[in-house]
Design an enzyme around this catalytic site. Structure first.
Site, PDB file in Angstrom:
ATOM      1  N   GLU A 189      -0.842   5.603  -9.080  1.00 51.40           N
ATOM      2  CA  GLU A 189       0.089   6.338  -8.222  1.00 51.40           C
ATOM      3  C   GLU A 189       0.833   7.323  -9.100  1.00 51.40           C
ATOM      4  OE1 GLU A 189       3.035   3.908  -6.220  1.00 51.40           O
ATOM      5  OE2 GLU A 189       3.540   5.576  -4.882  1.00 51.40           O
TER       6      GLU A 189
ATOM      7  N   CYS B 150       3.503   3.836  -2.330  1.00 55.73           N
ATOM      8  CA  CYS B 150       4.399   4.436  -1.335  1.00 55.73           C
ATOM      9  C   CYS B 150       4.193   5.937  -1.183  1.00 55.73           C
ATOM     10  CB  CYS B 150       5.839   4.191  -1.743  1.00 55.73           C
ATOM     11  SG  CYS B 150       6.331   2.478  -1.614  1.00 55.73           S
TER      12      CYS B 150
ATOM     13  N   ASN C 273      -0.442   1.780   3.415  1.00 50.58           N
ATOM     14  CA  ASN C 273      -0.054   1.119   2.159  1.00 50.58           C
ATOM     15  C   ASN C 273       0.720  -0.147   2.481  1.00 50.58           C
ATOM     16  OD1 ASN C 273       0.503   0.721  -0.641  1.00 50.58           O
ATOM     17  ND2 ASN C 273       2.517   1.603  -0.328  1.00 50.58           N
ATOM     18  N   GLU C 274       2.017  -0.162   2.235  1.00 49.17           N
ATOM     19  CA  GLU C 274       2.794  -1.378   2.531  1.00 49.17           C
ATOM     20  C   GLU C 274       3.354  -1.244   3.934  1.00 49.17           C
ATOM     21  OE1 GLU C 274       5.730  -1.834  -0.537  1.00 49.17           O
ATOM     22  OE2 GLU C 274       4.359  -3.019  -1.766  1.00 49.17           O
TER      23      GLU C 274
HETATM   24  O1  AHR Z   1       3.936   0.233  -7.538  1.00 46.10           O
HETATM   25  C1  AHR Z   1       5.165   0.745  -7.123  1.00 46.10           C
HETATM   26  C2  AHR Z   1       5.386   0.592  -5.636  1.00 46.10           C
HETATM   27  O2  AHR Z   1       5.446  -0.751  -5.284  1.00 46.10           O
HETATM   28  C3  AHR Z   1       4.289   1.118  -4.765  1.00 46.10           C
HETATM   29  O3  AHR Z   1       4.400   2.464  -4.549  1.00 46.10           O
HETATM   30  C4  AHR Z   1       4.490   0.375  -3.485  1.00 46.10           C
HETATM   31  O4  AHR Z   1       3.309   0.213  -2.760  1.00 46.10           O
HETATM   32  C5  AHR Z   1       5.108  -0.913  -3.926  1.00 46.10           C
HETATM   33  O5  AHR Z   1       6.263  -1.196  -3.223  1.00 46.10           O
END
Ligand code: AHR
Length: 649
Positions: free
Chosen positions: A42, A233, A366-367
């Site tokens: 990321e 994220c 994602n989350e």
């Molecule tokens: O890895 C950092 C963050 O942790 C990521 O962006 C997210 O998916 C998780 O909350």
């Protein structure tokens, strides 16, 4: 304390009873997934711009919200907005100064400075117009106390009134970690400058618009099987405008629009207002890198939900208005795999890769959490299953690895019949110790597990210390034992710039010139390079070895490597005592060679960690191990991770 322990280790009669483990060589649990261990990438912690992406100029297109952020301007400089690239319209005009002794120009500060290596070449390029004008390009030592600030300098003649790309090579003779780039107008007229760029020539595979070679090498050395990208994220977006849209990251690099990076403001105590995404490392470069390092690409796409922490449900895109998002997913598959006569396959070919990238996996969301996510995912699943039954779909189980929401989402994922469920766990030490059997009783009939983001977060002053890595190693024995259920696992986050991090721990730290591999890195590497092809049953007193009471803090797992005809056993001693162990092989069809190899990762100090100044403090160490009567006897130091490799003959 250390002396007492090593005396203890030297004399096994002081120790508690021997720990006798049995590897049932004829009891294969399952194959080990060819995508078992990999990378989570990321653009956080300046992981892409300022990190893996080798561009040294920050805000090269003058498109940050404050257009001149990262630049110092001097003399007669005007910001213009009708440039040659419609998605990046801004550029600067340098004009004659008010007095012949004064200068007009611009200076870029890079990402916490620019790292220059002595004797290496750097390619400066710029789009410019202004026939007959001349600029002087300098690399300067920003805080030089010496006689001159100038490290190296070259002149560039502008030959046309039309926009044109110019390049020169600069070759500093000294090393500098925090250099700046300065450009002076030397002539009397006006010159326009756009997309001002500086790259090392020596990038990964010498590609222009390339990646930092030392960082890619560190990734390749992890032997990754799968490569998740671009997050995290960052996929979701704080608002519609800054969600990650892959189409903005492909095509001519000068015309990829700049986007804000959510990590510039996510943590106010680590605030980086100059953190943007140039998308120079976009989806083409990602697929290409996956191919280079032999990892299956696993893109994660926005599912029509903006970050749920930052937005209420009623601000989200309705489930019946997702056409654009679903089309993005279909088009990405076409970009990766489509024939060169298709719209997106053609673009891939034009960018230099007519062969398909063979994309097989796609994560949607994602989350995410709640019914709101399940409803949206269903729309994607229905379409992708129909049009691309060959693509395996990854769904989310939310940000937490247990609890009501997690259960609810797993139920939803089973109903939607996704192929893999992405689990995230950033958890403290006691969680990792207690989860040795996490996957032993998972329902084998539904989707498989992708441990998509995890790391042991031990509270304290240090973050990437040995103890965290050791507990990750212990936990991972459970992944290996459940190789039929857990098909992918990626530690997160991957990269962090020492001057620009927002989140820690991270797997690899770097500054502008060097790279540091953490203890967690070596744990990941030891697993990935010793993953074998089949997981085997391993027991102690008839039970799996997962740190249970009476097991002296031991965790263990075993695999068979069909390619190298080798048995590989991983044992983690999480206790503060040395442990006398015996590993007995039963059911062998062939004999074991009398001499095997063992690799130890150990530190006497739990709080010790590798640093950029001392990167090799804790590294794996190899030694021989002897095999007698199909068994090995050894003493594991307190708090240690050992990999035994025994070849069958
Ligand atoms: O890895 C950092 C963050 O942790 C990521 O962006 C997210 O998916 C998780 O909350």
């Amino acid at each position: 304390m250390a002396i007492v322990l090593s005396l203890l280790a030297a004399n096994s009669s002081f120790m508690a009873k021997e720990n006798v483990m049995t590897v049932h060589a004829n009891k294969i649990i399952s194959d080990v997934s060819p995508t078992m261990y990999g990378l989570f990438f990321e653009d956080i912690n300046f992981g892409a711009d300022g990190g893996l992406y080798a561009e040294l100029v920050k805000n090269r297109s003058f498109e940050f919200t404050q257009n001149l952020m990262g630049w110092n301007i001097f003399g007669n400089v005007t910001l213009m907005n009708d440039g040659p690239f419609n998605r990046n319209p801004h550029y600067v005009r340098l004009g004659k100064s008010a007095h012949p002794h004064k200068h007009s120009g611009i200076e870029n500060e890079g990402f916490f400075g620019m790292g220059l290596k002595a004797g290496n070449e750097y390619r400066f390029s710029v789009w410019a117009r202004g026939k007959g004008q001349r600029i002087r390009v300098e690399l300067i030592d920003n805080d030089s106390m010496g006689e001159t600030q100038v490290i190296t300098s070259k002149k560039l003649e502008i030959s046309s009134d039309d926009w044109k790309k110019y390049q020169i090579i600069l070759k500093p003779e000294v090393e500098e970690k925090k250099a700046h780039l300065r450009i002076f107008l030397e002539t009397e007229g006006n010159v326009d400058l756009e997309h001002v760029s500086l790259f090392p020539v020596d990038t990964w595979k010498n590609r222009e618009n390339g990646l930092r070679k030392d960082l890619v090498q560190a990734l390749a050395d992890l032997s990754p099987d799968v490569f998740r990208f671009p997050g995290g994220c960052i996929v979701e977006g704080t608002d519609m405008g800054n969600r990650y849209q892959w189409k903005e990251t492909v095509g001519q690099v000068e015309n990829r629009p700049t986007n804000e990076n959510r990590w510039h403001y996510t943590f106010p105590h680590r605030f980086f207002p100059d953190y943007f995404q140039s998308y120079g490392l976009g989806f083409y470069e990602y697929f290409q890198l996956s191919e280079d390092i032999g990892a299956e690409p696993l893109p994660i796409l926005n599912c029509g939900l903006l970050c749920q922490y930052q937005n209420n449900d009623d601000c989200q895109i309705p489930a019946d208005s997702l056409d654009l998002f679903v089309q993005d997913a279909l088009d990405l598959i076409e970009f990766a795999n489509g024939d060169i006569n298709t719209k997106w396959g053609k673009l891939r070919a034009e960018m230099g890769h007519p062969e398909p990238f063979n994309l097989k996996y796609l994560g949607i969301g994602n989350e995410q959490w709640g019914q709101i996510y399940v409803d949206r995912l269903k729309v994607f699943v229905d379409v992708i299953r129909k049009q691309h039954p060959e693509i395996k779909i990854v769904g989310s189980s939310g940000p937490y690895p247990e609890g009501e929401e997690f259960e609810y989402l797993w139920k939803g994922m089973k109903e939607l019949k996704v192929d893999l469920v992405d689990e995230h766990f950033y958890r403290p030490d006691n969680w990792f110790i207690s989860q040795g059997k996490r996957y032993d009783n998972y329902d084998r009939k539904g989707p498989k597990v992708f441990a998509g983001e995890y790391a042991c977060h031990v509270p304290g002053k240090k973050w990437n210390h040995f103890r965290a890595a050791l507990l990750e190693a212990a936990f991972m024995t459970g992944l290996e034992r459940n190789a039929d259920m857990v098909r992918m696992a990626t530690y997160a986050p991957l990269l962090a710039h020492i001057d620009g991090w927002q989140w820690r721990p991270d797997l690899i730290w770097f500054d502008n010139l060097s790279v540091m591999k953490t203890c967690s890195y070596y744990v990941q590497q030891l697993y990935a390079t010793n993953k074998g092809t089949h997981s085997l049953k391993l027991t102690m007193d008839g039970n799996v070895v997962c740190g249970d009471k009476e097991q002296n803090g031991l965790f263990a797992s075993a695999v068979w490597d069909e390619n190298n005809k080798t048995y590989i056993v991983k044992v983690v001693n999480t206790s503060e005592n040395a442990q006398d162990i015996k590993i007995d092989f039963k059911g062998l069809k062939k004999k074991l060679q009398t001499k095997g190899e063992c690799i130890l990762l150990h530190s006497e100090k739990m709080e010790a960690e590798n640093t950029l100044e001392n990167p090799n403090l804790i590294v794996p160490k190899k030694a021989d191990v002897m095999v007698e009567k199909n068994a090995i006897n050894d003493i594991l130091p307190p708090m240690s991770f050992m990999v035994y490799k025994l070849t069958a003959i």
